[in-house]
Design a protein around this motif. Structure first.
Motif, mmCIF file in Angstrom:
data_model
loop_
_atom_site.group_PDB
_atom_site.id
_atom_site.type_symbol
_atom_site.label_atom_id
_atom_site.label_comp_id
_atom_site.label_asym_id
_atom_site.label_seq_id
_atom_site.Cartn_x
_atom_site.Cartn_y
_atom_site.Cartn_z
ATOM 1 N N PRO A 209 0.821 -1.217 0.000
ATOM 2 C CA PRO A 209 0.000 0.000 0.000
ATOM 3 C C PRO A 209 0.851 1.262 0.000
ATOM 4 N N GLY A 210 0.227 2.366 -0.403
ATOM 5 C CA GLY A 210 0.888 3.652 -0.303
ATOM 6 C C GLY A 210 0.891 4.140 1.133
ATOM 7 N N GLY A 211 1.763 5.115 1.398
ATOM 8 C CA GLY A 211 1.799 5.681 2.742
ATOM 9 C C GLY A 211 3.162 5.671 3.397
ATOM 10 N N GLY A 212 4.184 5.190 2.657
ATOM 11 C CA GLY A 212 5.531 5.235 3.201
ATOM 12 C C GLY A 212 5.875 4.048 4.077
ATOM 13 N N GLU B 290 -6.077 6.140 -4.905
ATOM 14 C CA GLU B 290 -7.035 5.892 -3.822
ATOM 15 C C GLU B 290 -6.434 6.235 -2.458
ATOM 16 N N SER B 291 -5.200 5.830 -2.229
ATOM 17 C CA SER B 291 -4.587 6.064 -0.924
ATOM 18 C C SER B 291 -4.257 7.532 -0.694
ATOM 19 N N SER B 292 -4.034 8.289 -1.781
ATOM 20 C CA SER B 292 -3.642 9.697 -1.659
ATOM 21 C C SER B 292 -4.808 10.662 -1.860
ATOM 22 N N GLU C 291 -3.373 12.559 -11.693
ATOM 23 C CA GLU C 291 -2.487 13.237 -10.741
ATOM 24 C C GLU C 291 -1.489 12.260 -10.133
ATOM 25 N N ALA C 292 -1.939 11.038 -9.856
ATOM 26 C CA ALA C 292 -1.028 10.022 -9.322
ATOM 27 C C ALA C 292 0.045 9.679 -10.348
ATOM 28 N N THR C 293 -0.355 9.583 -11.606
ATOM 29 C CA THR C 293 0.592 9.291 -12.686
ATOM 30 C C THR C 293 1.636 10.392 -12.806
ATOM 31 N N LYS C 294 1.183 11.638 -12.762
ATOM 32 C CA LYS C 294 2.110 12.758 -12.847
ATOM 33 C C LYS C 294 3.049 12.774 -11.646
ATOM 34 N N GLY C 295 2.501 12.394 -10.483
ATOM 35 C CA GLY C 295 3.331 12.344 -9.284
ATOM 36 C C GLY C 295 4.457 11.347 -9.421
ATOM 37 N N VAL C 296 4.158 10.180 -10.000
ATOM 38 C CA VAL C 296 5.198 9.177 -10.204
ATOM 39 C C VAL C 296 6.215 9.665 -11.221
#
Length: 263
Positions: free
Chosen positions: A94-97, A202-204, A210-215
Protein backbone atom coordinates in the motif's frame (compact mmCIF):
# COMPACT_ATOMS: atom_id res chain seq x y z
CA UNK A 1 25.28 -12.77 -45.91
CA UNK A 2 24.32 -12.35 -42.26
CA UNK A 3 26.26 -14.50 -39.83
CA UNK A 4 23.06 -15.41 -37.96
CA UNK A 5 19.57 -16.29 -39.08
CA UNK A 6 17.64 -13.91 -36.82
CA UNK A 7 14.31 -15.54 -37.61
CA UNK A 8 15.45 -18.95 -36.42
CA UNK A 9 18.38 -18.15 -34.13
CA UNK A 10 16.77 -19.83 -31.09
CA UNK A 11 15.68 -23.00 -32.88
CA UNK A 12 15.77 -26.08 -30.62
CA UNK A 13 16.22 -23.87 -27.54
CA UNK A 14 13.90 -24.48 -24.60
CA UNK A 15 12.94 -21.28 -22.79
CA UNK A 16 11.13 -20.63 -19.51
CA UNK A 17 9.54 -17.20 -19.10
CA UNK A 18 8.07 -16.68 -15.64
CA UNK A 19 5.05 -14.41 -15.49
CA UNK A 20 4.83 -14.97 -19.22
CA UNK A 21 1.10 -14.54 -19.84
CA UNK A 22 0.79 -10.76 -19.67
CA UNK A 23 2.69 -7.51 -19.93
CA UNK A 24 6.41 -7.62 -20.65
CA UNK A 25 6.55 -11.34 -19.91
CA UNK A 26 4.00 -12.13 -22.60
CA UNK A 27 5.83 -9.89 -25.07
CA UNK A 28 9.13 -11.60 -24.26
CA UNK A 29 7.65 -15.08 -24.69
CA UNK A 30 6.16 -14.13 -28.06
CA UNK A 31 9.41 -12.51 -29.23
CA UNK A 32 11.50 -15.57 -28.37
CA UNK A 33 8.93 -17.87 -29.98
CA UNK A 34 9.31 -15.86 -33.18
CA UNK A 35 13.03 -16.65 -33.02
CA UNK A 36 12.21 -20.36 -33.03
CA UNK A 37 12.36 -21.21 -29.32
CA UNK A 38 10.12 -23.72 -27.55
CA UNK A 39 8.36 -21.68 -24.86
CA UNK A 40 7.28 -22.60 -21.33
CA UNK A 41 5.40 -19.95 -19.37
CA UNK A 42 4.25 -19.81 -15.78
CA UNK A 43 1.65 -17.88 -13.83
CA UNK A 44 -0.56 -18.48 -10.81
CA UNK A 45 -3.72 -19.03 -12.86
CA UNK A 46 -4.55 -20.44 -16.26
CA UNK A 47 -4.95 -17.56 -18.74
CA UNK A 48 -8.06 -17.24 -20.88
CA UNK A 49 -5.97 -17.47 -24.03
CA UNK A 50 -2.44 -18.66 -24.67
CA UNK A 51 -0.48 -19.55 -27.78
CA UNK A 52 -1.20 -23.12 -28.84
CA UNK A 53 2.49 -23.99 -29.05
CA UNK A 54 3.32 -22.73 -25.52
CA UNK A 55 3.55 -25.02 -22.51
CA UNK A 56 1.80 -23.50 -19.50
CA UNK A 57 2.54 -24.42 -15.90
CA UNK A 58 0.28 -23.03 -13.17
CA UNK A 59 2.33 -22.25 -10.07
CA UNK A 60 2.73 -19.64 -7.36
CA UNK A 61 6.44 -18.91 -7.61
CA UNK A 62 6.39 -16.78 -4.49
CA UNK A 63 6.38 -20.09 -2.57
CA UNK A 64 9.06 -22.77 -2.48
CA UNK A 65 6.42 -25.39 -3.34
CA UNK A 66 5.53 -23.42 -6.46
CA UNK A 67 9.10 -23.21 -7.69
CA UNK A 68 9.65 -26.88 -6.84
CA UNK A 69 6.62 -27.80 -8.97
CA UNK A 70 7.93 -25.87 -11.98
CA UNK A 71 11.45 -27.28 -11.65
CA UNK A 72 10.10 -30.83 -11.30
CA UNK A 73 7.82 -30.62 -14.34
CA UNK A 74 10.46 -29.04 -16.55
CA UNK A 75 13.07 -31.58 -15.50
CA UNK A 76 10.74 -34.52 -16.18
CA UNK A 77 9.26 -33.25 -19.46
CA UNK A 78 12.16 -31.33 -21.01
CA UNK A 79 15.28 -32.25 -19.08
CA UNK A 80 15.86 -28.56 -18.40
CA UNK A 81 15.92 -25.22 -20.15
CA UNK A 82 18.52 -23.48 -22.28
CA UNK A 83 17.27 -20.00 -21.46
CA UNK A 84 15.62 -18.80 -18.24
CA UNK A 85 13.85 -15.45 -18.14
CA UNK A 86 13.11 -14.58 -14.51
CA UNK A 87 10.45 -12.03 -15.34
CA UNK A 88 7.83 -12.55 -12.65
CA UNK A 89 7.66 -9.72 -10.14
CA UNK A 90 5.57 -6.88 -8.89
CA UNK A 91 4.45 -4.86 -5.92
CA UNK A 92 1.16 -5.09 -4.07
CA UNK A 93 2.14 -2.98 -1.05
CA UNK A 94 0.00 0.00 0.00
CA UNK A 95 0.89 3.65 -0.30
CA UNK A 96 1.80 5.68 2.74
CA UNK A 97 5.53 5.23 3.20
CA UNK A 98 7.61 2.95 5.40
CA UNK A 99 5.42 3.17 8.50
CA UNK A 100 2.44 1.36 6.92
CA UNK A 101 4.54 -1.56 5.66
CA UNK A 102 4.29 -4.69 7.79
CA UNK A 103 6.63 -7.68 7.99
CA UNK A 104 4.16 -9.54 5.79
CA UNK A 105 4.38 -6.88 3.08
CA UNK A 106 8.18 -7.12 3.11
CA UNK A 107 8.29 -10.90 3.20
CA UNK A 108 5.79 -11.37 0.35
CA UNK A 109 7.60 -8.84 -1.83
CA UNK A 110 11.02 -10.39 -1.21
CA UNK A 111 9.66 -13.87 -1.95
CA UNK A 112 8.21 -12.76 -5.27
CA UNK A 113 10.95 -10.50 -6.55
CA UNK A 114 14.14 -12.00 -5.15
CA UNK A 115 13.79 -15.49 -3.72
CA UNK A 116 11.68 -16.93 -6.55
CA UNK A 117 14.45 -16.22 -9.12
CA UNK A 118 17.08 -17.56 -6.72
CA UNK A 119 15.18 -20.84 -6.29
CA UNK A 120 14.55 -21.27 -10.02
CA UNK A 121 18.19 -20.59 -10.84
CA UNK A 122 19.30 -23.13 -8.26
CA UNK A 123 16.96 -25.77 -9.66
CA UNK A 124 17.55 -25.20 -13.38
CA UNK A 125 21.23 -24.24 -13.53
CA UNK A 126 22.56 -27.81 -13.19
CA UNK A 127 21.18 -28.66 -16.66
CA UNK A 128 22.89 -25.64 -18.19
CA UNK A 129 26.14 -26.30 -16.38
CA UNK A 130 26.16 -29.91 -17.54
CA UNK A 131 25.93 -28.66 -21.13
CA UNK A 132 28.33 -25.75 -20.48
CA UNK A 133 25.77 -23.58 -22.24
CA UNK A 134 22.81 -21.39 -21.33
CA UNK A 135 21.58 -17.92 -20.52
CA UNK A 136 19.72 -16.47 -17.54
CA UNK A 137 18.06 -13.06 -17.65
CA UNK A 138 16.87 -11.42 -14.44
CA UNK A 139 14.25 -8.74 -15.04
CA UNK A 140 14.89 -6.17 -12.33
CA UNK A 141 13.89 -2.49 -12.31
CA UNK A 142 15.43 0.96 -12.29
CA UNK A 143 13.97 1.15 -8.79
CA UNK A 144 16.96 -0.95 -7.80
CA UNK A 145 18.94 2.30 -7.96
CA UNK A 146 16.11 4.84 -8.06
CA UNK A 147 13.69 3.72 -5.30
CA UNK A 148 10.24 5.21 -4.78
CA UNK A 149 9.36 5.45 -1.12
CA UNK A 150 5.59 5.91 -1.14
CA UNK A 151 4.40 2.41 -1.93
CA UNK A 152 7.15 0.33 -3.53
CA UNK A 153 10.07 0.46 -1.11
CA UNK A 154 10.12 -3.33 -0.52
CA UNK A 155 9.98 -3.87 -4.29
CA UNK A 156 12.88 -1.49 -4.84
CA UNK A 157 14.96 -3.19 -2.14
CA UNK A 158 14.21 -6.64 -3.60
CA UNK A 159 15.21 -5.55 -7.10
CA UNK A 160 18.44 -4.01 -5.79
CA UNK A 161 19.18 -7.37 -4.20
CA UNK A 162 18.36 -9.16 -7.47
CA UNK A 163 20.78 -6.96 -9.42
CA UNK A 164 23.59 -7.65 -6.95
CA UNK A 165 22.81 -11.37 -6.83
CA UNK A 166 22.76 -11.54 -10.64
CA UNK A 167 26.25 -10.07 -10.85
CA UNK A 168 27.59 -12.46 -8.26
CA UNK A 169 26.00 -15.46 -9.96
CA UNK A 170 27.50 -14.39 -13.28
CA UNK A 171 30.96 -14.31 -11.77
CA UNK A 172 30.49 -17.91 -10.64
CA UNK A 173 28.89 -19.56 -13.65
CA UNK A 174 30.11 -17.61 -16.69
CA UNK A 175 33.48 -19.44 -16.66
CA UNK A 176 31.40 -22.63 -16.81
CA UNK A 177 29.54 -21.58 -19.96
CA UNK A 178 26.37 -19.92 -18.64
CA UNK A 179 25.75 -16.22 -19.25
CA UNK A 180 23.82 -14.21 -16.64
CA UNK A 181 22.43 -10.75 -17.36
CA UNK A 182 20.06 -8.23 -15.80
CA UNK A 183 17.52 -6.10 -17.63
CA UNK A 184 16.20 -3.16 -15.61
CA UNK A 185 13.22 -1.46 -17.22
CA UNK A 186 11.79 1.84 -16.17
CA UNK A 187 8.08 2.39 -16.35
CA UNK A 188 6.38 -0.12 -18.67
CA UNK A 189 2.85 0.40 -19.91
CA UNK A 190 1.24 -2.71 -18.41
CA UNK A 191 -2.00 -3.50 -16.61
CA UNK A 192 0.01 -3.85 -13.38
CA UNK A 193 1.32 -0.31 -13.77
CA UNK A 194 -2.21 0.95 -14.29
CA UNK A 195 -3.38 -0.86 -11.12
CA UNK A 196 -0.51 0.69 -9.17
CA UNK A 197 -1.67 4.14 -10.26
CA UNK A 198 -5.18 3.29 -9.11
CA UNK A 199 -3.91 2.24 -5.66
CA UNK A 200 -1.80 5.36 -5.30
CA UNK A 201 -4.72 7.55 -6.34
CA UNK A 202 -7.03 5.89 -3.82
CA UNK A 203 -4.59 6.06 -0.92
CA UNK A 204 -3.64 9.70 -1.66
CA UNK A 205 -7.12 10.98 -2.51
CA UNK A 206 -6.13 12.21 -5.96
CA UNK A 207 -7.08 11.35 -9.52
CA UNK A 208 -5.28 8.67 -11.49
CA UNK A 209 -3.87 11.37 -13.75
CA UNK A 210 -2.49 13.24 -10.74
CA UNK A 211 -1.03 10.02 -9.32
CA UNK A 212 0.59 9.29 -12.69
CA UNK A 213 2.11 12.76 -12.85
CA UNK A 214 3.33 12.34 -9.28
CA UNK A 215 5.20 9.18 -10.20
CA UNK A 216 6.64 10.84 -13.30
CA UNK A 217 7.81 13.75 -11.16
CA UNK A 218 9.29 11.43 -8.51
CA UNK A 219 11.30 9.74 -11.26
CA UNK A 220 12.56 13.11 -12.41
CA UNK A 221 10.56 12.80 -15.62
CA UNK A 222 10.98 10.50 -18.61
CA UNK A 223 12.86 12.26 -21.44
CA UNK A 224 11.13 10.03 -23.97
CA UNK A 225 7.84 11.41 -22.65
CA UNK A 226 6.17 8.04 -22.22
CA UNK A 227 6.55 4.64 -20.56
CA UNK A 228 8.06 1.76 -22.49
CA UNK A 229 5.92 -0.59 -24.54
CA UNK A 230 6.28 -4.25 -23.48
CA UNK A 231 7.49 -5.12 -26.98
CA UNK A 232 10.43 -2.73 -26.62
CA UNK A 233 11.64 -4.57 -23.53
CA UNK A 234 11.10 -7.89 -25.31
CA UNK A 235 13.27 -6.79 -28.22
CA UNK A 236 16.19 -6.06 -25.88
CA UNK A 237 15.79 -9.47 -24.23
CA UNK A 238 15.58 -11.10 -27.65
CA UNK A 239 18.98 -9.70 -28.52
CA UNK A 240 20.61 -10.52 -25.18
CA UNK A 241 19.70 -14.22 -25.29
CA UNK A 242 20.74 -14.58 -28.92
CA UNK A 243 24.09 -15.80 -30.29
CA UNK A 244 24.74 -12.19 -31.34
CA UNK A 245 25.21 -11.30 -27.65
CA UNK A 246 27.52 -14.22 -26.90
CA UNK A 247 30.20 -12.05 -25.25
CA UNK A 248 27.79 -10.24 -22.94
CA UNK A 249 27.50 -11.38 -19.34
CA UNK A 250 27.41 -9.97 -15.83
CA UNK A 251 25.97 -6.66 -16.99
CA UNK A 252 22.83 -4.70 -16.14
CA UNK A 253 21.01 -3.25 -19.15
CA UNK A 254 18.76 -0.29 -18.39
CA UNK A 255 15.81 0.45 -20.66
CA UNK A 256 14.05 3.47 -19.19
CA UNK A 257 13.64 6.13 -21.87
CA UNK A 258 16.36 8.16 -20.17
CA UNK A 259 14.68 8.27 -16.75
CA UNK A 260 17.79 7.77 -14.62
CA UNK A 261 19.50 11.18 -14.66
CA UNK A 262 23.06 9.98 -14.03
CA UNK A 263 25.64 8.12 -16.08
Amino acid sequence: MDKYNFNNELAEKIVLVTGGIKGAGKAIAERLAQAGAQIIVTARNQPETIAANFTFIAADLSTSSGTDLVISRITKEFGGVDILINNMGGSETPGGGFSVLTDKHWEETLQTNLLAPVRLDRGLLPYMLAKASGCIIHIASIQGSLPLHDSTLPYAAAKAGLINYSKGLSNEVTPKGVRVLTVSPGWIKTTSAIRMMERLAESSGVTIEEATKGVMDSLGGIPMGRPAEPEEVAELVGFLVSPRAGYLTGTEYIIDGGTIPTV
